[in-house]
Design a protein around this motif. Structure first.
Motif, PDB file in Angstrom:
ATOM      1  N   VAL A  53       0.804  -1.218  -0.067  1.00 46.60           N
ATOM      2  CA  VAL A  53      -0.093  -0.012  -0.030  1.00 46.60           C
ATOM      3  C   VAL A  53       0.776   1.244  -0.074  1.00 46.60           C
ATOM      4  N   VAL A  54       1.832   1.284   0.705  1.00 44.00           N
ATOM      5  CA  VAL A  54       2.711   2.469   0.945  1.00 44.00           C
ATOM      6  C   VAL A  54       3.331   2.666  -0.347  1.00 44.00           C
ATOM      7  N   ILE A  72      -0.335  15.950  -0.373  1.00 43.32           N
ATOM      8  CA  ILE A  72       0.133  16.127   0.946  1.00 43.32           C
ATOM      9  C   ILE A  72      -0.774  15.255   2.058  1.00 43.32           C
ATOM     10  N   ARG A  73      -1.941  15.113   1.329  1.00 47.70           N
ATOM     11  CA  ARG A  73      -2.814  14.074   2.384  1.00 47.70           C
ATOM     12  C   ARG A  73      -2.466  12.798   2.201  1.00 47.70           C
ATOM     13  N   LEU A  74      -1.970  12.387   0.627  1.00 47.23           N
ATOM     14  CA  LEU A  74      -1.556  11.070   0.611  1.00 47.23           C
ATOM     15  C   LEU A  74      -0.259  10.631   1.201  1.00 47.23           C
ATOM     16  N   THR A  75       0.647  11.924   1.209  1.00 51.49           N
ATOM     17  CA  THR A  75       1.904  11.571   1.664  1.00 51.49           C
ATOM     18  C   THR A  75       1.664  11.361   3.488  1.00 51.49           C
ATOM     19  N   VAL A  81       0.345   5.144   7.673  1.00 53.18           N
ATOM     20  CA  VAL A  81       0.269   3.580   7.580  1.00 53.18           C
ATOM     21  C   VAL A  81       1.823   3.210   8.094  1.00 53.18           C
ATOM     22  N   LEU A  82       2.900   3.621   7.860  1.00 52.07           N
ATOM     23  CA  LEU A  82       4.228   3.206   8.227  1.00 52.07           C
ATOM     24  C   LEU A  82       4.320   3.186   9.909  1.00 52.07           C
ATOM     25  N   ILE A  83       3.581   4.218  10.360  1.00 55.10           N
ATOM     26  CA  ILE A  83       3.733   4.134  11.698  1.00 55.10           C
ATOM     27  C   ILE A  83       2.895   2.873  12.309  1.00 55.10           C
ATOM     28  N   THR A  88       2.165  -2.995  13.952  1.00 54.61           N
ATOM     29  CA  THR A  88       1.719  -4.415  13.471  1.00 54.61           C
ATOM     30  C   THR A  88       3.212  -4.948  13.948  1.00 54.61           C
ATOM     31  N   VAL A  89       4.557  -4.811  13.377  1.00 56.15           N
ATOM     32  CA  VAL A  89       5.405  -5.608  13.798  1.00 56.15           C
ATOM     33  C   VAL A  89       5.669  -5.992  15.281  1.00 56.15           C
TER      34      VAL A  89
END
Length: 140
Positions: A53-54, A72-75, A81-83, A88-89
């Motif tokens: 997704v990222v 800007i919103r998508l970034t 999502v990365l946070i 999740t890890v």
């Protein structure tokens, strides 16, 4: 499009996510053997899906150069999502695999953090472009 620095930042983020999908996240040590988390699609499909997704959002964001606020919103979404990837890890290692042995993270686990920093730099550069366009419109 390619002459803008945020395009370079977002392209590096997409490349880092592909690298992250290709290399192991860490190693599990049990009493008798060592196993890798190499194939994320098999071991943890949710981690693999987050990286996909990222990567796609970063590539799509590059081509939305005329819609800077959407960029800007998508970034920002990509950074959130990365946070969530790190959450999740942590949940996967401490919750699911607690009884399997010890986990040693690999060097690739720092790549999402680098991607978050690059996303932040891209947001700043996109914001500067937006301010420049607004200044030009004000001069007309």
């Amino acid at each position: 499009m390619i002459q803008r620095i945020q395009t370079v930042y977002l392209l590096i983020v997409a490349i880092l996510m592909v690298v992250m999908m290709s290399f192991p996240v860490g190693h599990f040590y049990t009493d008798t053997s060592v196993s890798d988390m190499t194939n994320l699609a098999v071991v943890a499909p949710d981690l693999f899906a987050i990286l996909v997704v990222v990567a796609f959002v970063s590539l799509i964001t590059i081509f939305l150069y005329r819609k800077r606020m959407l960029q800007i919103r998508l970034t920002l979404f990509s950074s959130i999502v990365l946070i969530g990837y790190y959450v999740t890890v942590a949940a996967f290692v401490w919750g699911t695999l607690k009884d399997c042995g010890s986990f040693t993270p690999a060097w690739t686990l720092c790549l999402p953090l680098i991607s978050i920093i690059l996303n932040w730099l891209a947001i700043r550069a996109i914001g500067k472009d937006e301010m420049l366009v607004k200044a030009y419109e004000r001069l007309r």
